[in-house]
Write a protein that holds these residues in place. Structure first.
Motif, PDB file in Angstrom:
ATOM      1  N   ALA A 216       0.683  -1.442   0.044  1.00  0.00           N
ATOM      2  CA  ALA A 216       0.327   0.216  -0.030  1.00  0.00           C
ATOM      3  C   ALA A 216       0.440   1.479   0.447  1.00  0.00           C
ATOM      4  N   VAL A 243     -10.082   4.386  -1.040  1.00  0.00           N
ATOM      5  CA  VAL A 243      -9.046   3.933  -1.048  1.00  0.00           C
ATOM      6  C   VAL A 243      -8.702   2.619  -2.672  1.00  0.00           C
ATOM      7  N   TYR A 245      -7.760   0.024  -5.101  1.00  0.00           N
ATOM      8  CA  TYR A 245      -7.744  -1.471  -5.966  1.00  0.00           C
ATOM      9  C   TYR A 245      -6.906  -1.439  -6.684  1.00  0.00           C
ATOM     10  N   VAL A 267      -4.017   0.151  -2.873  1.00  0.00           N
ATOM     11  CA  VAL A 267      -3.395  -0.631  -1.991  1.00  0.00           C
ATOM     12  C   VAL A 267      -3.192  -2.277  -2.901  1.00  0.00           C
ATOM     13  N   THR A 271      -5.911  -7.011  -1.237  1.00  0.00           N
ATOM     14  CA  THR A 271      -5.572  -6.746  -0.109  1.00  0.00           C
ATOM     15  C   THR A 271      -7.305  -6.883   0.770  1.00  0.00           C
ATOM     16  N   VAL A 276      -8.732  -2.685   4.560  1.00  0.00           N
ATOM     17  CA  VAL A 276      -9.309  -1.419   3.650  1.00  0.00           C
ATOM     18  C   VAL A 276     -10.519  -0.854   4.493  1.00  0.00           C
ATOM     19  N   ARG A 279      -8.672   1.320   7.166  1.00  0.00           N
ATOM     20  CA  ARG A 279      -8.420   3.188   6.963  1.00  0.00           C
ATOM     21  C   ARG A 279      -9.584   3.707   7.228  1.00  0.00           C
ATOM     22  N   VAL A 284     -14.288   3.336  -2.343  1.00  0.00           N
ATOM     23  CA  VAL A 284     -13.563   2.493  -2.202  1.00  0.00           C
ATOM     24  C   VAL A 284     -13.560   2.258  -4.547  1.00  0.00           C
TER      25      VAL A 284
END
Length: 488
Positions: A216, A243, A245, A267, A271, A276, A279, A284
């Motif tokens: 990450a 976040v 992916y 990340v 993950t 996730v 955080r 996302v």
């Protein structure tokens, strides 16, 4: 058929002409080439899995490469195509006849910071080889720092030019994308055929893990790169923590999210969802990526745990991850969608977007669930295709009726079809109505391609803001946001 320079060998693989490489250029042709910027070039061969062979000249690094042969219909943007991680495992054919005329500027690379191993630092693009009709070795552009041929040689990418790309693309459209081999060192067709037979198929390979970051990291491009300052406005102040992916994310996608006001943490593809959520992101994002979506099991298993807990936006492979998480089926398209000119209808706004696409697999929309008639214009059964099954239906059925149909999904409730490809009637986008999530099959940023779909970044921020009409956006007004010439 005579196997002359730049000719296609489309005859029976068993014929005598396939037992030897192409004849060398005549003495006159050699003299003529020696007076140009091209020179003769070493002989090279492209062979497809069905035995069809194309002869040409080396225009990049020397070597042998295998992969799925596909084609991209973009007129420009060849460098962004070269460096797009979604092309991992593929031999890319450019349909435009001359490639390389404006050279290469490394600031345009789509390999994102944090990419693994060989990809880090722009050392080597993820595709296997490049096929063109004519490669320009004398570019003319104020931003160019090197020629395309120099870039290919420096980065170890095998290239072949002098191929009749029109014939090659027509063959792929008729027979479908297939495995192939390009070589500048093995010219015996029987030996090439054996090497190709031993190469792995694209289906079943997990290519995502080869292009995803290893750990990450935060992404903050800071100020706009100097080479882009003439066009791009500075990023908006960050309002949302997202976040991402990384399934092979393009740098242009990260920049698009950042310019829309998102602070980004990138990340790896596998993950755990719990990490996730720990955080505490506002949303996302599921990125683009290469290969067979069903091989990226660890990604869509995490997505299944994320949906309903946090706003989610997926593009390309990310769209497929969301679809698989909802229990849908994927189909491998005959020759895929790759280029910057694919028309897509937004069924909510009734506006048409010209989109940038790069994928070989697609969602089978009816597999998400049964139609909800009261939300689908009274239609209670999925339309069917020529074979009588809903799986092969042309979704332009809904475009013609002006309806965005809704299905009842066993896992996540109601899901709406939001976007349809106007070329072939395939699914291009879905919206989850009972949880905050949506996805599209194409790329919303112009790297390369048009800016019509830029509004999707804005839609994601509106989703995170809680706006129930987050997809109802004036595309024409939004599409120039983030560009310097927007105020002109």
């Amino acid at each position: 058929m005579a196997h002359t320079d730049a000719a296609v060998a489309a005859c029976d693989p068993g014929c005598a002409a396939h037992s030897a490489p192409r004849a060398q250029l005549s003495e006159l042709a050699q003299r003529m080439l020696s007076q140009t910027s091209k020179h003769e070039g070493a002989p090279a061969v492209l062979m497809l899995a069905d035995g069809t062979a194309f002869f040409g000249r080396a225009c990049g690094a020397r070597g042998t490469a295998t992969g799925e042969v596909c084609f991209n219909t973009s007129v420009e943007g060849y460098f962004e195509v070269l460096t797009d991680p979604s092309y991992a495992g593929q031999i890319v054919t450019m349909t435009y006849p001359q490639i390389g005329n404006y050279g290469v500027d490394l600031a345009d690379t789509q390999v994102a910071p944090g990419a693994p191993g060989e990809l880090a630092g722009n050392v080597r693009p993820p595709l296997r080889a490049l096929v063109v009709r004519d490669l320009c070795r004398t570019p003319s552009n104020w931003r160019s720092t090197m020629s395309l041929s120099e870039y290919l040689e420096e980065r170890g990418i095998v290239g072949i030019e002098g191929v009749d790309t029109r014939a090659l693309v027509r063959h792929l459209r008729e027979t479908g994308a297939q495995k192939g081999i390009v070589s500048t060192e093995v010219l015996d067709l029987a030996e090439l055929r054996a090497l190709l037979a031993a190469a792995p198929e694209l289906v079943g390979q997990n290519l995502v893990e080869t292009v995803s970051c290893r750990e990450a990291h935060a992404y903050d491009p800071g100020r706009v790169p100097q080479g882009h300052a003439f066009a791009e406005a500075p990023a908006a102040p960050a309002r949302h923590h997202v976040v991402v992916y990384d399934c092979g994310v393009k740098r242009g996608i990260l920049e698009g999210l950042r310019r829309a006001g998102c602070e980004l943490t990138v990340v790896p593809w596998d993950t755990p969802a719990a990490d996730v959520l720990a955080r505490r992101p506002d949303g996302v994002f599921l990125s683009n990526g290469p290969g067979d979506p069903e091989a990226a099991t660890k990604t869509y298993e995490q997505v299944r745990s994320l949906l309903g807990k946090v706003p989610v936006f997926g593009i390309c492979l990310g769209h497929q991850m969301m679809s698989l998480a909802a229990g849908a089926r994927m189909e491998k398209l005959k020759y895929g969608h790759r280029g910057g000119n694919h028309p897509v209808m937004n069924l909510i706004t009734r506006r048409v977007e010209i989109t940038a696409q790069n994928h070989g697999f697609n969602l089978v929309f009816p597999s998400l669930g049964e139609l909800v008639p009261e939300l689908s214009g009274g239609v209670s059964e999925h339309p069917t295709g020529a074979d009588g099954t809903a799986e092969t239906a042309d979704l332009r059925f809904w475009v013609e009726r002006g309806i965005a149909p809704v299905v009842a999904n066993e896992r996540f409730g109601r899901i709406r079809l939001t976007h349809v490809n106007l070329n072939d009637g395939t699914a291009e986008g879905i919206q989850f109505l009972d949880i905050p999530a949506f996805s599209v099959q194409y790329h919303p940023e112009a790297s390369p391609g048009p800016t019509d779909a830029h509004y999707l970044f804005t839609a994601f921020t509106r989703l995170m803001d809680g706006d129930p009409d987050y997809l109802d956006i004036n595309i024409a007004r939004d599409r120039l946001a983030g560009w310097e010439f927007a105020a002109a």
